[in-house]
Every structure is written in structure tokens, then in C-alpha cells.
Motif scaffolding. Structure first.
Motif, PDB file in Angstrom:
ATOM      1  N   ASP A  63      -5.704  -5.468   5.948  1.00 41.73           N
ATOM      2  CA  ASP A  63      -4.842  -3.945   5.727  1.00 41.73           C
ATOM      3  C   ASP A  63      -5.511  -2.859   6.203  1.00 41.73           C
ATOM      4  O   ASP A  63      -6.637  -2.543   6.294  1.00 41.73           O
ATOM      5  CB  ASP A  63      -5.598  -4.267   3.894  1.00 41.73           C
ATOM      6  CG  ASP A  63      -5.356  -2.831   3.258  1.00 41.73           C
ATOM      7  OD1 ASP A  63      -3.664  -2.826   3.790  1.00 41.73           O
ATOM      8  OD2 ASP A  63      -5.536  -3.326   2.209  1.00 41.73           O
ATOM      9  N   THR A  99      -5.347   0.706   4.525  1.00 40.77           N
ATOM     10  CA  THR A  99      -6.306   0.879   4.033  1.00 40.77           C
ATOM     11  C   THR A  99      -7.078   1.127   3.852  1.00 40.77           C
ATOM     12  O   THR A  99      -8.209   2.544   3.232  1.00 40.77           O
ATOM     13  CB  THR A  99      -5.423   0.605   2.292  1.00 40.77           C
ATOM     14  OG1 THR A  99      -4.782   0.995   2.623  1.00 40.77           O
ATOM     15  CG2 THR A  99      -6.104   1.699   1.206  1.00 40.77           C
ATOM     16  N   GLY A 114      -2.147  -9.126  -5.378  1.00 43.78           N
ATOM     17  CA  GLY A 114      -2.232  -8.223  -4.725  1.00 43.78           C
ATOM     18  C   GLY A 114      -2.587  -7.128  -4.702  1.00 43.78           C
ATOM     19  O   GLY A 114      -2.523  -6.750  -4.398  1.00 43.78           O
ATOM     20  N   TYR A 120      -7.506   3.986  -5.742  1.00 38.54           N
ATOM     21  CA  TYR A 120      -8.644   2.927  -5.833  1.00 38.54           C
ATOM     22  C   TYR A 120     -10.185   3.619  -5.595  1.00 38.54           C
ATOM     23  O   TYR A 120     -10.173   5.213  -6.061  1.00 38.54           O
ATOM     24  CB  TYR A 120      -8.471   1.979  -4.320  1.00 38.54           C
ATOM     25  CG  TYR A 120      -8.307   3.264  -3.490  1.00 38.54           C
ATOM     26  CD1 TYR A 120      -8.888   2.897  -2.069  1.00 38.54           C
ATOM     27  CD2 TYR A 120      -6.404   3.435  -3.187  1.00 38.54           C
ATOM     28  CE1 TYR A 120      -9.013   4.139  -0.806  1.00 38.54           C
ATOM     29  CE2 TYR A 120      -6.655   4.397  -2.249  1.00 38.54           C
ATOM     30  CZ  TYR A 120      -7.974   4.157  -0.771  1.00 38.54           C
ATOM     31  OH  TYR A 120      -7.194   4.778   0.434  1.00 38.54           O
ATOM     32  N   GLY A 133      -2.676   5.529  -2.583  1.00 40.14           N
ATOM     33  CA  GLY A 133      -2.481   5.419  -2.055  1.00 40.14           C
ATOM     34  C   GLY A 133      -1.381   4.945  -1.977  1.00 40.14           C
ATOM     35  O   GLY A 133      -0.598   3.767  -2.426  1.00 40.14           O
ATOM     36  N   PHE A 134      -0.194   4.617  -1.092  1.00 43.31           N
ATOM     37  CA  PHE A 134       0.998   3.295  -0.656  1.00 43.31           C
ATOM     38  C   PHE A 134       0.134   2.639   0.671  1.00 43.31           C
ATOM     39  O   PHE A 134       0.388   3.274   1.526  1.00 43.31           O
ATOM     40  CB  PHE A 134       1.858   3.944  -1.197  1.00 43.31           C
ATOM     41  CG  PHE A 134       2.839   4.386  -0.292  1.00 43.31           C
ATOM     42  CD1 PHE A 134       3.656   4.425   0.624  1.00 43.31           C
ATOM     43  CD2 PHE A 134       2.451   6.553  -0.540  1.00 43.31           C
ATOM     44  CE1 PHE A 134       4.332   5.294   1.810  1.00 43.31           C
ATOM     45  CE2 PHE A 134       3.549   7.453   0.639  1.00 43.31           C
ATOM     46  CZ  PHE A 134       4.464   6.437   1.785  1.00 43.31           C
TER      47      PHE A 134
HETATM   48  N1  LIG Z   1      -2.550  -1.804   1.295  1.00 40.95           N
HETATM   49  C1  LIG Z   1      -2.361  -2.321   0.005  1.00 40.95           C
HETATM   50  C2  LIG Z   1      -1.850  -1.290  -1.045  1.00 40.95           C
HETATM   51  C3  LIG Z   1      -2.057   0.346  -0.915  1.00 40.95           C
HETATM   52  C4  LIG Z   1      -2.193   1.727  -0.114  1.00 40.95           C
HETATM   53  N2  LIG Z   1      -3.116   2.525  -0.835  1.00 40.95           N
HETATM   54  C5  LIG Z   1      -3.918   1.754  -2.412  1.00 40.95           C
HETATM   55  N3  LIG Z   1      -3.049   0.624  -2.280  1.00 40.95           N
HETATM   56  C6  LIG Z   1      -1.329  -3.426   0.178  1.00 40.95           C
HETATM   57  O1  LIG Z   1      -0.886  -3.153   0.884  1.00 40.95           O
HETATM   58  O2  LIG Z   1      -1.910  -3.752  -0.891  1.00 40.95           O
END
Ligand SMILES: N[C@@H](Cc1c[nH]c[nH+]1)C(=O)O
Length: 368
Positions: free
Chosen positions: A80, A82, A259, A285, A299-300
Motif C-alpha cells: 500500500d 499510503t 480494509g 489516518y 487520502g484515497f
Molecule cells: N491506501 C488505502 C486507502 C487510503 C488512502 N489514504 C487513506 N486511506 C487503501 O488502499 O486501502
């Protein structure tokens, strides 16, 4: 074993899907760039110790690890991005004024596939806003994701909100639960198992009923929130949803945990018509700095493969066949007009073999 096969969970991306994924990525990052999100390109693998614990409440069981023969250290391939963005924001960009807006795209590798998604290598495209997790920040993040998906031509988008730390808040306040029962309660709530929830803490039962279309679900949750422990979260959610009303479908599933391992007060899953499972996820987060200081972020991440596989990424295959002997200046002019012009290199070549939809006859374009 034949080496022509790939290990379970891996696959090659072929035409036209690899191009579609690249275009999708460009459209999404372009929309993000217009909001000030500049791209970072983190390392594919890094010290496991640098990833573990970077985001508060995150686990690292998800990462493929190996001992690096050069450094002799355990490295993790990112599962990931993030946490990597968090590391960069906390270290090399630590001096940067807040909030910092960063975007990223690249492959991630999961140790295990999920039931819904057999792939282990996924392409993540995302944005992180570091330094704030306020309602204004959340409104911006969901706005960027909605605009980015529109720019990428993905229609029928819906967003399902959740409150990842809901159980912790309630257990620390109005509805105490034994510490060793909290994980089990979260699992039972996530599974919507009323019997299981009742056996542990019946006070939590109304939360199962609260899931559904955003407005009625929000209303049920407000009615449940007798003690006011959730008021700020519920007001925040309402405010965030306000910015999206009428543009995307909104639902609320307050106990969804799957998730959302490190997300704090806000989480959301992104869906699109015709795609099984979510196409992305996001939320607030906490980043942990080297000295232990904590910093809020939000974020996303979108998952390109799911979108492209469902045929939602733009696939444009108008191709013009340029017969042998055509003046190169003419085919160059066609490309200048936006055509994909494929030149025949030998006498036997055909438009069919080159997957062309049009042919150049003299200087005229004819459909096939
Ligand atoms: N990276 C996380 C989603 C996320 C990005 N920023 C905060 N949360 C995921 O893929 O599940």
C-alpha cells in the motif's frame, strides 16, 4: 512447471488494457494535479522497519518480505503506498509547510489475495493530504476523487462512508466493552452478525440496522447516539456528504471495518456501476514521525485494474492503416490530426492484422 506461466495472483497487462490503465492514471492524476497534488514516486521496496508503525494502528502482515543480500536487512515490498507517502511527508518533506498535497501511482504487492480479488499485484493511484484531517480536508479529498473519476470517464460512482473508530469511541464512552472482547465485537459488527453482537454487547445492535442509504442511515445513527459521543463525527459526515449530494450515490455503513485497518474517524469505499467490489478506498489516518509525534492526514487510493477490467477505463482503438508506399509526410499529417496511423512494412500486411478500423486510400480515410 512451465515458466511461461505466472505465479498465482500475478498477470501481464496486454493491449488494449495496459494503455487504458495508463490513460486512466493520467486522467486521475491530471484532475488531482489541478487541485495541487504533486506526484511522488516512492521506492518499490524499503526497510520493513520503516514501513511498520509509520501509520498508527497499521499492521504489516500484508507485505511480502525478504532479506536483502546487499543490506542484510529485511525489506518489504509495498502492499500500500499510503504508508510510504507518510514516511516521505514525515522525513524528507518534514520541513514543508502543511498541509502537503501528494499524488502517486504504481504497483503494490499483497502477500495474500482477497476473496473478491484474486490479484496480488495491483495498481494503486491516489492522493494524500498531510497535516489535516478536518472536515474541510475531507471535503476536498472526496471532491478530488469524484472529479478524478469523472475525468477518467468512470460513471455510476457511489461512495459508502464508514466510521472506522466507532467501536473504540463507544467502548471508551457510553457502552463499555471488555478490552479482550473489542476485536470480536468489531468482527461481528462487520459481519452484521446480530446474534454474535447480542452475545457480546447488545447495546451495539442498532448499529447493524443503521447501514444503508446515507440520509436514513445517518438519521438512525443520530437517534442511536443518545449520549452524544458520536455527535462531532455525525455532523462531520453530514457536512462532507453535503458537498456530494446529487452527484454520486451515498451510503453509510458505520460498522464496516474490512480494509480500514489504520483509518481513524472517517473511512469510505468507492464503487462504480458494473464493478464487483470497491474500486478504491480512503479515509483519515495518523502518521507517526521519527520522534513519535503524530500528524493527521487524509487520502484515497483507487485500484486501476478493477476499473479497466470492468471496461470503465477509456479504450480508444480507432486505428488507421497506412498502405505500403504511402508518403510518410501524409501519415505524419494524419497523426498530427490525432490519428493512430499504423504503417505497413511489407506487401502482405493487412488492416485486419494491424487491428485497424480505417484505411488510408490516397489521401482519403475510409472506414472498414
Ligand atoms: N491506501 C488505502 C486507502 C487510503 C488512502 N489514504 C487513506 N486511506 C487503501 O488502499 O486501502
Amino acid at each position: 512447471m512451465t515458466h511461461a506461466l505466472l505465479p498465482e495472483g500475478f498477470r501481464d497487462r496486454l493491449p488494449p488494457f495496459a494503455d487504458a490503465a495508463a490513460r486512466l492514471e493520467q486522467a486521475i492524476l491530471g484532475a488531482a494535479y489541478a487541485h495541487g497534488y504533486e506526484r511522488v514516486d516512492p521506492a518499490l521496496a524499503e526497510f520493513e522497519a520503516g514501513l511498520a508503525g509509520r501509520l498508527k494502528s497499521a499492521r504489516t502482515q500484508d507485505a511480502v518480505r525478504f532479506v536483502d543480500p546487499v543490506s542484510q536487512a529485511t525489506l518489504a515490498i509495498r502492499p500500500d503506498m499510503t504508508a510510504q507517502i507518510g514516511r516521505i511527508a514525515a522525513t524528507r518533506m518534514g520541513h514543508h509547510p502543511r498541509p502537503v498535497r501528494l499524488a502517486y501511482a504504481g504497483p503494490v504487492l499483497k502477500l495474500r489475495a482477497s476473496q473478491l480479488r484474486p490479484e496480488r499485484e495491483l495498481r494503486q493511484i491516489g492522493c494524500e493530504l498531510i497535516g489535516l484531517d478536518t472536515i474541510a480536508a475531507a471535503r476536498e479529498i472526496v471532491e478530488v476523487v469524484v472529479e478524478a473519476l469523472a475525468a477518467a470517464g468512470v460513471a455510476g460512482v457511489s461512495i459508502d462512508f464508514t466510521l472506522p473508530d466507532l467501536v473504540d469511541i463507544l467502548a471508551a464512552g457510553p457502552f463499555p466493552v471488555d478490552a479482550d472482547q473489542i476485536d470480536a465485537l468489531r468482527d461481528r459488527l462487520d459481519a452484521k452478525d446480530a446474534g454474535g453482537v447480542a452475545a457480546i454487547a447488545p447495546a451495539y445492535l442498532p448499529l447493524i440496522e443503521a447501514a444503508g442509504l446515507f440520509e436514513p442511515a445517518h438519521e438512525r445513527l443520530c437517534a442511536f447516539d443518545a449520549g452524544g459521543a458520536l455527535t462531532s463525527r455525525l455532523d462531520g459526515l453530514w457536512n462532507i456528504a453535503e458537498g456530494l449530494k446529487g452527484r454520486v450515490a451515498l451510503t453509510l455503513d458505520p460498522t464496516e471495518r474490512h480494509g480500514f485497518e489504520y483509518q481513524s474517524w472517517l473511512g469510505f469505499s468507492i464503487f462504480a456501476d458494473g464493478v464487483l467490489g470497491e474500486i478504491g478506498r480512503g479515509g483519515s489516518y495518523t502518521i507517526v514521525h521519527e520522534d513519535g509525534a503524530e500528524e493527521a492526514a487524509i487520502g484515497f487510493s483507487l485500484y486501476a485494474d478493477a476499473i479497466v477490467a470492468a471496461g470503465l477505463g477509456p479504450i480508444d482503438r480507432r486505428r488507421l492503416f497506412v498502405p505500403l508506399g504511402t508518403d510518410p509526410a501524409l501519415s505524419a499529417a494524419m497523426r498530427g490530426q490525432g490519428w493512430v496511423a499504423v504503417t505497413a512494412l511489407e506487401a502482405g500486411d493487412t488492416p485486419e492484422a494491424q487491428l485497424c478500423t480505417h484505411i488510408l486510400v490516397g489521401s482519403e480515410v475510409r472506414p472498414l
